[in-house]
Design an enzyme around this catalytic site. Structure first.
Site, PDB file in Angstrom:
ATOM      1  CB  ILE A  70      60.921  23.466 -13.921  1.00 43.60           C
ATOM      2  CG1 ILE A  70      59.934  23.047 -12.825  1.00 43.60           C
ATOM      3  CG2 ILE A  70      60.263  23.337 -15.293  1.00 43.60           C
ATOM      4  CD1 ILE A  70      58.729  23.956 -12.685  1.00 43.60           C
ATOM      5  N   GLY A 148      56.273  29.352 -17.533  1.00 41.25           N
ATOM      6  CA  GLY A 148      56.489  29.933 -16.221  1.00 41.25           C
ATOM      7  C   GLY A 148      55.203  30.567 -15.721  1.00 41.25           C
ATOM      8  NE  ARG A 149      52.676  30.775 -11.617  1.00 35.69           N
ATOM      9  CZ  ARG A 149      52.851  29.477 -11.725  1.00 35.69           C
ATOM     10  NH1 ARG A 149      53.112  28.932 -12.917  1.00 35.69           N
ATOM     11  NH2 ARG A 149      52.773  28.702 -10.662  1.00 35.69           N
ATOM     12  CG  ASP A 173      50.777  25.247 -20.115  1.00 37.67           C
ATOM     13  OD1 ASP A 173      49.791  24.674 -20.648  1.00 37.67           O
ATOM     14  OD2 ASP A 173      51.054  25.122 -18.906  1.00 37.67           O
ATOM     15  CD  GLU A 178      46.659  30.889 -16.664  1.00 41.42           C
ATOM     16  OE1 GLU A 178      46.303  30.100 -15.768  1.00 41.42           O
ATOM     17  OE2 GLU A 178      47.801  30.872 -17.152  1.00 41.42           O
ATOM     18  CG  HIS A 197      48.249  27.060 -16.096  1.00 38.04           C
ATOM     19  ND1 HIS A 197      48.313  28.249 -15.410  1.00 38.04           N
ATOM     20  CD2 HIS A 197      49.255  26.290 -15.579  1.00 38.04           C
ATOM     21  CE1 HIS A 197      49.297  28.210 -14.512  1.00 38.04           C
ATOM     22  NE2 HIS A 197      49.882  27.023 -14.604  1.00 38.04           N
TER      23      HIS A 197
END
Length: 217
Positions: A70, A148-149, A173, A178, A197
């Site tokens: 990515i 990423g996370r 994002d 979440e 996300h």
């Protein structure tokens, strides 16, 4: 399903291009100072001076933390604008399109970059990787992006860095929780843009997935 009873899975290589577009959308929104333009339109205010602080991307630098497939796509798009791009990762012997740096030494070089892109995976070794120490070492007025996370970032420290002006902007994002709680202070931070996300939510997704699956089968 194979003889072991395990179901086969297929990783979608096109995710890189999608995330690169989503990331660059936030970077360009930030760098072109579009927030005041949106606000001025609501009140019919013609303010050309709001754009005088912009700097072309070819004079700016990007550090991709967690460089991989990515990151390769994100670097490709950023380099097309003339940005200086480096990738921080553990494996320095890999195909790359930018300078690779050892992520173990990140505290020594993170302060050299105008934009920091977090593409780290979420596991025990990366939990709150971006904490007080790394945010304090970033360049004054740098911008931070996370695709990423969410667990890789201490969100409270991020909020404080944005509110103090240490960071100019954040484009997020992903989040530690979440959906993001309504009580999260991130909702009220003015210089932060958030998406739910959704970096890979495009109408093209299903067609691209089917095309890739057909090739593999």
């Amino acid at each position: 399903e194979d003889s072991s009873g395990r179901a086969k899975s297929h990783f979608s290589s096109f995710h890189g291009g999608m995330i690169a577009e989503s990331f660059m959308t936030m970077l360009l929104y930030n760098n072109n100072n579009l927030k005041p333009a949106v606000e001025n339109k609501r009140v019919a205010n013609w303010e050309r001076g709001a754009f005088g602080t912009r700097s072309m991307l070819r004079n700016q630098s990007l550090l991709i933390v967690g460089y991989g497939n990515i990151g390769y796509h994100c670097a490709e798009v950023a380099k097309a604008f003339g940005m200086k791009v480096s990738g921080a990762c553990r494996n320095l012997v890999r195909e790359s399109n930018c300078e690779l740096l050892n992520i173990a030494d990140i505290s020594e070089f993170i302060g050299e970059y105008d934009h920091i892109l977090d593409l780290l995976p979420g596991d025990e070794s990366t939990e709150e990787f971006f904490s007080t120490d790394l945010f304090s070492r970033m360049k004054e007025g740098a911008s931070f992006y996370n695709f990423g996370r969410g667990v890789t970032v201490d969100e409270n420290v991020l909020c404080k860095s944005l509110e103090s002006g240490k960071l100019k902007f954040a484009g997020l994002d992903v989040f530690a929780e979440e959906p993001l709680s309504e009580k999260s202070p991130l909702w009220k931070v003015d210089n932060c843009v958030m998406t739910p996300h959704s970096s890979c939510i495009y109408s093209d997704y299903l067609d691209l997935f089917i095309d890739e699956l057909k090739e593999k089968l």
